[in-house]
Design an enzyme around this catalytic site. Structure first.
Site, PDB file in Angstrom:
ATOM      1  N   SER A   1       0.834  -1.202   0.000  1.00 49.73           N
ATOM      2  CA  SER A   1       0.000   0.000   0.000  1.00 49.73           C
ATOM      3  C   SER A   1       0.865   1.246   0.000  1.00 49.73           C
ATOM      4  O   SER A   1       1.983   1.235   0.528  1.00 49.73           O
ATOM      5  CB  SER A   1      -0.873  -0.008   1.258  1.00 49.73           C
ATOM      6  OG  SER A   1      -1.507   1.242   1.420  1.00 49.73           O
TER       7      SER A   1
ATOM      8  N   TYR B   1      -1.377  -0.156  10.357  1.00 47.52           N
ATOM      9  CA  TYR B   1      -1.610  -0.680   9.009  1.00 47.52           C
ATOM     10  C   TYR B   1      -0.468  -0.309   8.065  1.00 47.52           C
ATOM     11  O   TYR B   1       0.098  -1.182   7.389  1.00 47.52           O
ATOM     12  CB  TYR B   1      -2.946  -0.166   8.465  1.00 47.52           C
ATOM     13  CG  TYR B   1      -3.179  -0.540   7.025  1.00 47.52           C
ATOM     14  CD1 TYR B   1      -3.527  -1.845   6.676  1.00 47.52           C
ATOM     15  CD2 TYR B   1      -3.023   0.399   5.999  1.00 47.52           C
ATOM     16  CE1 TYR B   1      -3.715  -2.197   5.349  1.00 47.52           C
ATOM     17  CE2 TYR B   1      -3.214   0.051   4.678  1.00 47.52           C
ATOM     18  CZ  TYR B   1      -3.561  -1.242   4.357  1.00 47.52           C
ATOM     19  OH  TYR B   1      -3.736  -1.593   3.039  1.00 47.52           O
TER      20      TYR B   1
HETATM   21  N1  NAP Z   1      -8.917  -1.109  -1.285  1.00 48.24           N
HETATM   22  C1  NAP Z   1      -7.949  -0.236  -1.071  1.00 48.24           C
HETATM   23  O1  NAP Z   1      -8.144   0.996  -1.165  1.00 48.24           O
HETATM   24  C2  NAP Z   1      -6.559  -0.736  -0.762  1.00 48.24           C
HETATM   25  C3  NAP Z   1      -5.499   0.181  -0.808  1.00 48.24           C
HETATM   26  C4  NAP Z   1      -4.203  -0.267  -0.559  1.00 48.24           C
HETATM   27  C5  NAP Z   1      -3.978  -1.605  -0.275  1.00 48.24           C
HETATM   28  N2  NAP Z   1      -5.033  -2.470  -0.224  1.00 48.24           N
HETATM   29  C6  NAP Z   1      -4.739  -3.870   0.075  1.00 48.24           C
HETATM   30  O2  NAP Z   1      -5.360  -4.680  -0.904  1.00 48.24           O
HETATM   31  C7  NAP Z   1      -5.576  -5.988  -0.384  1.00 48.24           C
HETATM   32  C8  NAP Z   1      -6.969  -6.472  -0.750  1.00 48.24           C
HETATM   33  O3  NAP Z   1      -7.928  -5.699  -0.057  1.00 48.24           O
HETATM   34  P1  NAP Z   1      -9.340  -5.294  -0.674  1.00 48.24           P
HETATM   35  O4  NAP Z   1      -9.273  -3.835  -0.945  1.00 48.24           O
HETATM   36  O5  NAP Z   1      -9.756  -6.202  -1.771  1.00 48.24           O
HETATM   37  O6  NAP Z   1     -10.234  -5.487   0.643  1.00 48.24           O
HETATM   38  P2  NAP Z   1     -11.520  -6.385   0.954  1.00 48.24           P
HETATM   39  O7  NAP Z   1     -12.589  -6.136  -0.050  1.00 48.24           O
HETATM   40  O8  NAP Z   1     -11.834  -6.127   2.399  1.00 48.24           O
HETATM   41  O9  NAP Z   1     -10.996  -7.890   0.763  1.00 48.24           O
HETATM   42  C9  NAP Z   1     -10.133  -8.486   1.687  1.00 48.24           C
HETATM   43  C10 NAP Z   1      -9.981  -9.962   1.364  1.00 48.24           C
HETATM   44  O10 NAP Z   1      -9.136 -10.553   2.370  1.00 48.24           O
HETATM   45  C11 NAP Z   1      -9.833 -11.658   2.970  1.00 48.24           C
HETATM   46  N3  NAP Z   1      -9.484 -11.768   4.383  1.00 48.24           N
HETATM   47  C12 NAP Z   1      -9.625 -10.808   5.341  1.00 48.24           C
HETATM   48  N4  NAP Z   1      -9.254 -11.304   6.541  1.00 48.24           N
HETATM   49  C13 NAP Z   1      -8.859 -12.587   6.329  1.00 48.24           C
HETATM   50  C14 NAP Z   1      -8.373 -13.629   7.169  1.00 48.24           C
HETATM   51  N5  NAP Z   1      -8.219 -13.439   8.485  1.00 48.24           N
HETATM   52  N6  NAP Z   1      -8.064 -14.823   6.606  1.00 48.24           N
HETATM   53  C15 NAP Z   1      -8.234 -15.033   5.274  1.00 48.24           C
HETATM   54  N7  NAP Z   1      -8.680 -14.088   4.431  1.00 48.24           N
HETATM   55  C16 NAP Z   1      -8.999 -12.886   4.952  1.00 48.24           C
HETATM   56  C17 NAP Z   1     -11.317 -11.329   2.784  1.00 48.24           C
HETATM   57  O11 NAP Z   1     -12.103 -12.513   2.744  1.00 48.24           O
HETATM   58  P3  NAP Z   1     -12.943 -13.113   3.988  1.00 48.24           P
HETATM   59  O12 NAP Z   1     -13.581 -11.956   4.710  1.00 48.24           O
HETATM   60  O13 NAP Z   1     -13.893 -14.045   3.316  1.00 48.24           O
HETATM   61  O14 NAP Z   1     -11.940 -13.841   4.824  1.00 48.24           O
HETATM   62  C18 NAP Z   1     -11.298 -10.702   1.388  1.00 48.24           C
HETATM   63  O15 NAP Z   1     -11.307 -11.699   0.406  1.00 48.24           O
HETATM   64  C19 NAP Z   1      -5.312  -5.882   1.127  1.00 48.24           C
HETATM   65  O16 NAP Z   1      -4.032  -6.412   1.418  1.00 48.24           O
HETATM   66  C20 NAP Z   1      -5.315  -4.393   1.385  1.00 48.24           C
HETATM   67  O17 NAP Z   1      -4.500  -4.053   2.501  1.00 48.24           O
HETATM   68  C21 NAP Z   1      -6.307  -2.067  -0.457  1.00 48.24           C
END
Ligand code: NAP
Length: 262
Positions: free
Chosen positions: A138, A151
Site C-alpha cells: 500500500s 496498518y
Molecule cells: N482497497 C484499497 O483501497 C486498498 C489500498 C491499498 C492496499 N489495499 C490492500 O489490498 C488488499 C486487498 O484488499 P481489498 O481492498 O480487496 O479489501 P476487501 O474487499 O476487504 O478484501 C479483503 C480480502 O481478504 C480476505 N481476508 C480478510 N481477513 C482474512 C483472514 N483473516 N483470513 C483469510 N482471508 C482474509 C477477505 O475474505 P474473507 O472476509 O472471506 O476472509 C477478502 O477476500 C489488502 O491487502 C489491502 O491491505 C487495499
C-alpha cells in the site's frame, strides 16, 4: 499447467486478481474465510475460463489454518499475498487480542501470513526454476499517510520483505521473481470493513484496472520489484519519498485515525 494461489480471493482485489490469473490459463487455489463466497467465485472462474479452481477456506490469522494454506503454497507456481485488513481505530484505542479486529490478528494477517506463505513457496519454486510472488502492499507503507495506525507499518514490512528477498543473490540467480504492488485507493469493501471513511473518488482506482496491470506486470520477462498502478500514484509515491513531511500537510491526504474516531 501452472497453479496460482490467491489469498483474500472471496471479494475485492483478490477476486479480480484470481479472475485475471484464470484468464491467463492458470489453475487457481482461492483462499479466504468465507467458504460460500469462495465456492461462488470458484464456479464462476471454472465455467468461464475452463481452468481447475479449488477453494481453500481458511483464517490466515489462525495458526492451524495458516499451516494448511502453507502446505498448498508450497506447490504453487504463483503466490499472491493479497488478503489484508486495517483497523478503523487509533493505536491508542485498539484491542490487542480478541476474536476479531484487533492488533494481534491484523499483524498476523498482514505480516505473519504472507511471510509464512513465501517461506513455504520459495524452496519448490527455486527447485522447479520458476516462480512468481505478488505481494499487495500500500501507498500507506511508503509514507506517513495514515497516522495513529499500524496498518501502514505492516505494509512497509511487506514492501521491505519483497525488496530484501528479490535483491538477494540466490533469488536473482533463479527464475523466481517477487513483486510488491504499492496500491493506492481502490474500489473494494476494505474501508467499510475497517470502519473507515470511503476512499476519495478522485483517487480511487477501478479493481479491474489494478488486477489487470498487476498480473501483466508479473508476466513480464523481468517483473518489477515494486509496481505502482496509476500515474497519479506514481507521482504521489515519488513525492512521498522525497518530501514526506511537506506532503502530509496537504488537506485530505493524511488519514489520521485519532481524528477520524472522535
Ligand atoms: N482497497 C484499497 O483501497 C486498498 C489500498 C491499498 C492496499 N489495499 C490492500 O489490498 C488488499 C486487498 O484488499 P481489498 O481492498 O480487496 O479489501 P476487501 O474487499 O476487504 O478484501 C479483503 C480480502 O481478504 C480476505 N481476508 C480478510 N481477513 C482474512 C483472514 N483473516 N483470513 C483469510 N482471508 C482474509 C477477505 O475474505 P474473507 O472476509 O472471506 O476472509 C477478502 O477476500 C489488502 O491487502 C489491502 O491491505 C487495499
Amino acid at each position: 499447467m501452472t497453479t496460482a494461489l490467491v489469498t483474500g480471493a472471496s471479494r475485492g482485489i483478490g477476486r479480480a486478481l484470481a479472475q485475471t490469473l484464470a484468464s491467463y490459463g492458470h489453475d487457481v487455489v482461492l483462499v479466504a474465510r468465507d467458504a460460500d463466497a469462495l465456492s461462488r467465485v470458484g464456479r464462476e472462474l471454472g465455467n468461464r475460463y475452463g481452468v481447475k479452481v479449488s477453494a481453500l477456506p481458511a483464517d490466515l490469522a489462525a495458526r492451524d489454518d495458516l499451516t494448511v494454506v502453507a502446505e498448498a503454497a508450497a506447490t504453487a507456481d504463483i503466490l499472491v499475498n493479497n488478503a489484508g485488513a486495517a483497523l478503523g481505530a487509533p493505536f491508542s484505542r485498539t484491542a490487542w487480542d480478541g476474536d476479531r479486529n484487533n492488533e494481534n490478528s491484523m499483524l498476523a494477517l498482514n505480516v505473519t501470513a504472507p511471510t509464512r506463505l513465501i517461506h513455504a513457496a520459495l524452496p519448490r519454486m527455486r527447485e522447479r526454476g520458476f516462480g512468481r510472488i505478488l505481494n499487495i502492499g500500500s501507498v500507506a507503507g511508503t509514507g506517513p499517510v495514515w497516522a495513529a495506525s499500524t496498518y501502514g507499518p505492516s505494509k512497509a514490512y511487506l514492501l521491505g520483505l519483497t525488496q530484501s528477498l528479490a535483491l538477494s543473490s540466490e533469488i536473482r540467480a533463479s527464475n523466481v521473481r517477487l513483486t510488491c504492488l504499492v496500491l493506492g485507493h481502490a474500489v473494494s469493501e476494505f474501508h467499510e470493513k475497517a470502519g473507515l471513511p470511503p476512499s476519495p473518488r478522485m483517487l480511487t482506482l477501478p479493481t479491474r484496472f489494478v488486477a489487470d496491470t498487476a498480473v501483466r506486470a508479473i508476466h513480464r520477462r523481468r517483473p518489477p520489484i515494486v509496481y505502482i498502478p496509476g500515474v497519479r500514484y506514481k507521482v504521489l509515491n515519488f513525492l512521498l519519498a522525497h518530501v514526506p513531511g511537506g506532503l502530509t500537510r496537504i488537506p485530505g491526504l493524511v488519514t489520521d485515525l485519532s481524528i477520524v474516531e472522535k
